[in-house]
Design a protein around this motif. Structure first.
Motif, PDB file in Angstrom:
ATOM      1  N   HIS A 114       0.817  -1.207   0.000  1.00 45.76           N
ATOM      2  CA  HIS A 114       0.000   0.000   0.000  1.00 45.76           C
ATOM      3  C   HIS A 114       0.854   1.262   0.000  1.00 45.76           C
ATOM      4  O   HIS A 114       0.325   2.353  -0.082  1.00 45.76           O
ATOM      5  N   LEU A 115       2.150   1.079   0.140  1.00 44.26           N
ATOM      6  CA  LEU A 115       3.036   2.238   0.115  1.00 44.26           C
ATOM      7  C   LEU A 115       4.380   1.843  -0.471  1.00 44.26           C
ATOM      8  O   LEU A 115       4.718   0.673  -0.553  1.00 44.26           O
ATOM      9  N   SER A 191       1.985   6.729  -0.924  1.00 44.02           N
ATOM     10  CA  SER A 191       0.858   5.825  -0.748  1.00 44.02           C
ATOM     11  C   SER A 191      -0.358   6.359  -1.498  1.00 44.02           C
ATOM     12  O   SER A 191      -0.709   7.532  -1.321  1.00 44.02           O
TER      13      SER A 191
END
Length: 195
Positions: A114-115, A191
């Motif tokens: 997610h990042l 993100s």
């Protein structure tokens, strides 16, 4: 050697069907079936079938899907597609030279998270390049670890020193310039991944 979610050893990319990888990568990027299918030029139903292993896409279609996710085709076959703890030793961090007198090290293995986190190193007078750039529409966090830098963000400039940080949209044109004359090290966190 990595271990899967149930403690099984994961010896490589061949252990998991490409459809399952696509679903994990799409969800990690928080993209809907419709958005990815539209961007790839295929139907939502067909993409769903691919993800469920009910359809076998061509190489060309896989390239379109990967592109719609902001990935390269090879990313679909990376051994580290799963979520969970991953250790990346400093010596193994992929790096590239970029801009003017700069190097960037990827700190987050695999494209599915997610990042993304990157360590940037700038020699005196170094920068991310002559022109501001954009990438996606992500939240970007910059933290200065050492030295002094200037962030050109849209029409504004921000002078930052060791310990300073700033958050901004990656969709706004930006560039970073080392200004202290002694070099600088920075940490970027993005993100969802868009770089």
């Amino acid at each position: 050697m990595a271990h899967g979610p149930e403690g099984q050893q994961d010896d490589g990319a061949g252990d998991v069907p490409v459809g399952e990888r696509l679903r994990a990568l799409r969800r990690a990027r928080r993209r809907t079936l419709r958005a990815v299918a539209d961007a790839a030029g295929i139907s939502e139903g067909y993409l769903s079938q691919v993800e469920r292993g009910m359809a076998n896409p061509s190489i060309a279609t896989l390239q379109q899907i990967a592109g719609a996710l902001g990935l390269k085709m090879g990313d679909l076959f990376a051994a580290d597609y799963t979520t969970g703890p991953r250790v990346l030793k400093a010596a193994a961090a992929p790096s590239l030279t970029f801009g003017v007198l700069g190097r960037k090290f990827r700190l987050t293995p695999g494209p599915q998270h997610h990042l993304e986190a990157f360590l940037g190193e700038f020699a005196p007078g170094g920068s991310t390049g002559d022109q501001p750039y954009t990438h996606g529409d992500s939240e970007e966090f910059l933290h200065v670890l050492e030295g002094e830098v200037e962030l050109h963000l849209g029409g504004e400039m921000f002078a930052l020193g060791a310990g300073d940080s700033i958050r901004h949209s990656s969709a706004v044109p930006h560039k970073l310039v080392e200004t202290g004359g002694d070099g600088a090290r920075v940490l970027w966190v993005i993100s969802p991944p868009s770089y």
